[in-house]
Design a protein around this motif. Structure first.
Motif, PDB file in Angstrom:
ATOM      1  N   MET A 385    -112.220 -43.691 -30.809  1.00 11.96           N
ATOM      2  CA  MET A 385    -113.581 -43.629 -30.262  1.00 11.96           C
ATOM      3  C   MET A 385    -113.763 -42.399 -29.378  1.00 11.96           C
ATOM      4  O   MET A 385    -114.884 -41.978 -29.110  1.00 11.96           O
ATOM      5  N   TYR A 386    -112.654 -41.820 -28.893  1.00 13.32           N
ATOM      6  CA  TYR A 386    -112.748 -40.697 -27.955  1.00 13.32           C
ATOM      7  C   TYR A 386    -112.171 -39.413 -28.539  1.00 13.32           C
ATOM      8  O   TYR A 386    -111.773 -38.519 -27.812  1.00 13.32           O
ATOM      9  N   ARG A 387    -112.142 -39.356 -29.887  1.00 15.19           N
ATOM     10  CA  ARG A 387    -111.660 -38.131 -30.533  1.00 15.19           C
ATOM     11  C   ARG A 387    -112.559 -36.946 -30.195  1.00 15.19           C
ATOM     12  O   ARG A 387    -112.090 -35.820 -30.071  1.00 15.19           O
ATOM     13  N   SER A 388    -113.864 -37.198 -30.073  1.00 18.45           N
ATOM     14  CA  SER A 388    -114.776 -36.079 -29.789  1.00 18.45           C
ATOM     15  C   SER A 388    -114.475 -35.478 -28.426  1.00 18.45           C
ATOM     16  O   SER A 388    -114.472 -34.255 -28.252  1.00 18.45           O
ATOM     17  N   GLU A 389    -114.202 -36.338 -27.409  1.00 16.70           N
ATOM     18  CA  GLU A 389    -113.842 -35.827 -26.084  1.00 16.70           C
ATOM     19  C   GLU A 389    -112.502 -35.089 -26.127  1.00 16.70           C
ATOM     20  O   GLU A 389    -112.320 -34.076 -25.466  1.00 16.70           O
ATOM     21  N   GLU A 390    -111.582 -35.620 -26.938  1.00 13.99           N
ATOM     22  CA  GLU A 390    -110.271 -34.977 -27.065  1.00 13.99           C
ATOM     23  C   GLU A 390    -110.415 -33.592 -27.683  1.00 13.99           C
ATOM     24  O   GLU A 390    -109.824 -32.620 -27.209  1.00 13.99           O
ATOM     25  N   ARG A 391    -111.224 -33.506 -28.752  1.00 16.76           N
ATOM     26  CA  ARG A 391    -111.465 -32.203 -29.384  1.00 16.76           C
ATOM     27  C   ARG A 391    -112.182 -31.264 -28.421  1.00 16.76           C
ATOM     28  O   ARG A 391    -111.880 -30.067 -28.352  1.00 16.76           O
ATOM     29  N   LEU A 392    -113.150 -31.815 -27.677  1.00 16.45           N
ATOM     30  CA  LEU A 392    -113.908 -31.014 -26.720  1.00 16.45           C
ATOM     31  C   LEU A 392    -112.976 -30.403 -25.678  1.00 16.45           C
ATOM     32  O   LEU A 392    -113.097 -29.224 -25.335  1.00 16.45           O
ATOM     33  N   GLY A 393    -112.042 -31.203 -25.175  1.00 16.66           N
ATOM     34  CA  GLY A 393    -111.093 -30.705 -24.187  1.00 16.66           C
ATOM     35  C   GLY A 393    -110.238 -29.581 -24.737  1.00 16.66           C
ATOM     36  O   GLY A 393    -109.998 -28.569 -24.061  1.00 16.66           O
ATOM     37  N   LYS A 394    -109.772 -29.733 -25.980  1.00 20.73           N
ATOM     38  CA  LYS A 394    -108.930 -28.699 -26.589  1.00 20.73           C
ATOM     39  C   LYS A 394    -109.722 -27.406 -26.805  1.00 20.73           C
ATOM     40  O   LYS A 394    -109.216 -26.308 -26.580  1.00 20.73           O
ATOM     41  N   ILE A 395    -110.986 -27.555 -27.254  1.00 22.67           N
ATOM     42  CA  ILE A 395    -111.805 -26.367 -27.510  1.00 22.67           C
ATOM     43  C   ILE A 395    -112.118 -25.639 -26.205  1.00 22.67           C
ATOM     44  O   ILE A 395    -112.043 -24.407 -26.127  1.00 22.67           O
TER      45      ILE A 395
END
Length: 518
Positions: A385-395
């Motif tokens: 459910m929080y993959r988008s936040e995880e990707r956002l952090g990496k980007i």
């Protein structure tokens, strides 16, 4: 986010343009005589401006060709990071037109200030060896360095904030325990009448602690839409003011035990009470929204069901738990006792889930041969459910790293030119007894001031950006002053490390070598 990342990419490109401007003006002394000779030979200022703009444009176009190769190389990594399958449109002529157009625009943007700056030199002054007054003014150059590091610090704060929020959401008390729970999907494949048998037989496995059949589980999983219905407080006439739309879940007696949810008031469902078929357990949000005064246990709610009005007695209030992402507030929820065959959940007690998977799958295949056995783990579904936040952090981390790396490249070169221009001053200071440490401090001081000014400017900008982004989350991490100080300290340390190379090199040089021609 597309617009946000495009803006950040534009800022990073602008940082690179600033490097070109700073380095072009810093090494202007090397081209001053060239400008003077050209003007004496009859060149107009417009000719010189065109020459310098052409130079910057050619450099930029060469960089775009190199960047195209890098983009092709790193595209698979970016696709993995973003979860997309993007491709460079090499077969589209418009792509090349856009690249050339962007190269020309960036080249003109980067070369505009240096071209007008260099072409303004007075030939009489520069040919006599007198630098132009404008060459001594470093205000614009300093302002551009400040701008670079202000953007870098903002991006560092953004990266730290996203990671803090992600950590907060993943570690917050959810109202249930998500670890060591396996969910078997599509239990309707066990029809007719084998779902309860599957649960009972699988529960005999020694590793299974408890199990439950339910229509929904407290995470968002694929192909699991949630139903809702409009209720009102029993005894009242339904009006627009007292109607409440709540989610409606159907579960069995072991649901609260399996997910280890906390019943704050009353009790959960029990096989000892046949009347529970007409009972409901509400969450705290539903009790609050219904406006139930006093003890809600024993009160009732009503709804239209099958063309007639039915009522359910409240037997318990479950502590609010997060069954959606933390981008949403906890919604009113009613949990009912009933037959369902959406999911069968198993809480197990072992650190080796493969054993549980194998044993449960054997039971499944014995009851539903030929039907696919699909399962997941509750904690993994929660993480998805929080993959988008995880990707956002990496980007954001990649952007911040790239921005500060490019800014430091410019600072590295500027320090080299500064050390070269002040070489004789440094030699005289050393002959006069100055230590290496004092000279390093002298050369680093001016740039250190610029980084500090950048921090003062970036602080309010970063605060506003953090506040804007966190407004989308009803449950948010606390971002204190320490985050901004950490970002500023990181930028300062990286910048000082960059500056120190040329500063120490210049301070360690033999003054005799520098001053022997004086």
């Amino acid at each position: 986010y597309v617009y946000l990342f495009s803006t950040i990419a534009a800022f990073i490109l602008l940082i690179a343009c600033i490097n070109f401007m700073n380095l072009s003006t810093a090494r202007s002394a090397n081209r001053a005589r060239e400008v003077g000779v050209r003007k004496v030979m009859g060149s107009l200022r417009s000719h010189l401006v065109r020459q310098f703009l052409t130079e910057s444009t050619l450099v930029t176009l060469a960089a775009f060709i190199f960047a195209l190769g890098l983009a092709s190389l790193f595209l698979p990594f970016f696709n993995t990071l973003s979860g997309k399958q993007l491709q460079l449109p090499f077969g589209d002529p418009a792509f090349y037109v856009a690249l050339v157009g962007a190269g020309v625009v960036v080249g003109l943007l980067a070369g505009l200030y240096p071209s007008f700056y260099l072409s303004a030199f007075r030939p009489a002054s520069v040919l006599k060896g007198n630098p132009s007054p404008g060459m001594r003014r470093g205000f614009i150059r300093s302002a551009l360095v400040v701008f670079q590091f202000a953007i870098s610090i903002v991006l560092i704060v953004a990266a730290i904030t996203v990671h803090r929020q992600l950590t907060y959401m993943q570690s917050k008390n959810l109202g249930y325990e998500k670890e060591q729970v396996m969910i078997v999907h599509d239990a309707y494949a066990l029809r007719p009448n084998k779902v309860q048998t599957f649960k009972n037989e699988a529960s005999r496995i020694g590793l299974i602690e408890s199990s439950s059949i339910s229509s929904y589980v407290p995470v968002q999983v694929q192909n699991a839409g949630r139903g809702d219905r409009t209720f009102w407080k029993a005894g009242d006439e339904p009006t627009a003011e007292n109607l409440l739309n709540i989610q409606l879940w159907s579960v069995d007696h072991d649901y609260f035990k399996t997910f280890r949810m906390n019943i704050k008031t009353g009790r959960g469902f029990s096989e000892e009470f046949p009347s529970d078929s007409s009972a409901v357990v509400l969450n705290e949000a539903a009790v609050s929204r219904f406006g139930l005064s006093g003890d809600p246990i024993g009160q009732s709610i009503s709804a239209k069901w099958g063309g007639e009005t039915r009522s359910w007695t409240i037997i318990g209030v479950v502590e609010n738990f997060h069954f959606a992402t933390m981008r949403e507030s906890i919604a009113p929820l009613g949990i009912f006792l009933g037959d369902s065959d959406g999911f069968v959940s198993f809480r197990f007690r072992t650190d080796n889930p493969q054993e549980v998977i194998q044993d449960v799958e054997k039971v499944w295949k014995s009851l539903a041969p030929g039907q696919p056995f699909q399962y997941s783990f509750l904690d993994e579904d929660f993480g998805k459910m929080y993959r988008s936040e995880e990707r956002l952090g990496k980007i954001f981390t990649a952007f911040a790293t790239l921005a500060i790396a490019i800014a430091c490249l410019g600072l590295f070169a500027l320090t080299a030119f500064t050390a070269e221009q002040r070489a004789k001053e440094i030699g005289i200071r050393k002959v006069s007894g100055a230590t290496i440490n004092s000279i390093v401090f002298l050369l680093s001081r001016d740039f250190g001031k610029l980084i500090f000014i950048a921090f003062l400017i970036s602080g309010p900008l970063a605060w506003y950006g953090v506040k804007w982004w966190l407004e989308t989350y009803p449950y948010k991490a606390t971002i204190g002053v320490a985050v901004y100080l950490l970002a500023g300290a990181l930028a300062f340390i990286i910048a000082m490390f960059t500056i120190s190379f040329h500063s120490i090199k210049a301070a360690s040089a033999n003054p005799v070598t520098v001053l022997r021609n004086e």
